[in-house]
Scaffold this active site. Structure first.
Site, PDB file in Angstrom:
ATOM      1  N   HIS A  17       0.842  -1.198   0.000  1.00 36.27           N
ATOM      2  CA  HIS A  17       0.000   0.000   0.000  1.00 36.27           C
ATOM      3  C   HIS A  17       0.879   1.251   0.000  1.00 36.27           C
ATOM      4  CE1 HIS A  17      -3.040  -2.633   2.335  1.00 36.27           C
ATOM      5  NE2 HIS A  17      -3.519  -2.484   1.111  1.00 36.27           N
ATOM      6  N   LYS A  41     -17.745  -6.971   8.197  1.00 39.16           N
ATOM      7  CA  LYS A  41     -16.389  -7.519   8.172  1.00 39.16           C
ATOM      8  C   LYS A  41     -15.768  -7.481   9.564  1.00 39.16           C
ATOM      9  CE  LYS A  41     -12.244  -7.210   5.315  1.00 39.16           C
ATOM     10  NZ  LYS A  41     -11.580  -6.509   4.235  1.00 39.16           N
ATOM     11  N   ARG A  90      -1.206  -6.484  -8.055  1.00 45.01           N
ATOM     12  CA  ARG A  90      -0.100  -7.375  -7.713  1.00 45.01           C
ATOM     13  C   ARG A  90       0.064  -8.496  -8.721  1.00 45.01           C
ATOM     14  NH1 ARG A  90      -2.388  -8.693  -1.885  1.00 45.01           N
ATOM     15  NH2 ARG A  90      -4.115  -8.914  -3.308  1.00 45.01           N
ATOM     16  N   SER A 127      -2.616  -7.768   3.024  1.00 44.70           N
ATOM     17  CA  SER A 127      -3.005  -7.594   4.419  1.00 44.70           C
ATOM     18  C   SER A 127      -3.392  -8.920   5.059  1.00 44.70           C
ATOM     19  CB  SER A 127      -4.157  -6.593   4.526  1.00 44.70           C
ATOM     20  OG  SER A 127      -3.727  -5.301   4.185  1.00 44.70           O
TER      21      SER A 127
END
Length: 151
Positions: A17, A41, A90, A127
């Site tokens: 990030h 979440k 990515r 993450s």
């Protein structure tokens, strides 16, 4: 003034990030790191902790702002008058996922998504991987900015 938001949950912010945000600042007059709030979440870090990690990481960068928001990212963009969404890629799976979201966002509003490829040395960091390393008492410090510290 060209402004972009970089949305995410940042649970926690990673060096991947960080790389995208720092490079985004060279393209835009302002990068707004927008922490999305999803009540469904389960987060490892509180919203306050995630925001503090990011603010401390970029304390010396006036072109970076940190905010929180609820709802659709595209609606938040309209609300704060931002025309660009910044996203990092990515791998090919990220591209396919992000492409679908970008097309949807453009259908909903005149928002352009700008993709930056992650640097080779951070392309493996996610993450979810960081959280797994933390849960298993591994050395997570190689994956996150210095501001991310576990109590």
């Amino acid at each position: 003034m060209k402004r972009a938001i970089f949305p995410g949950s940042f649970d926690p912010i990673t060096l991947g990030h960080y790389d995208i945000i720092k490079r985004g600042v060279t393209l835009f007059d302002e990068v707004i790191v927008a922490i999305g709030i999803n009540a469904d979440k389960k987060y490892m870090f509180s919203l306050e902790e995630r925001k503090k990690f990011i603010e401390e990481t970029f304390a010396d960068e006036p072109k970076i702002k940190v905010v929180t928001y609820k709802g659709l990212t595209v609606d938040f963009c309209k609300e704060i008058n931002v025309e660009f969404i910044l996203r990092g890629l990515r791998n090919p799976a990220d591209f396919e996922f992000e492409k679908a979201i970008a097309h949807t966002n453009r259908d909903l509003a005149p928002i352009e998504t700008v993709f930056l490829l992650t640097s080779a040395d951070t392309s493996y960091i996610a993450s979810s991987i960081v959280r797994d390393v933390i849960r298993n008492n591994g050395d997570y410090t190689k994956l996150v900015p210095k501001s991310v510290r576990i109590k």
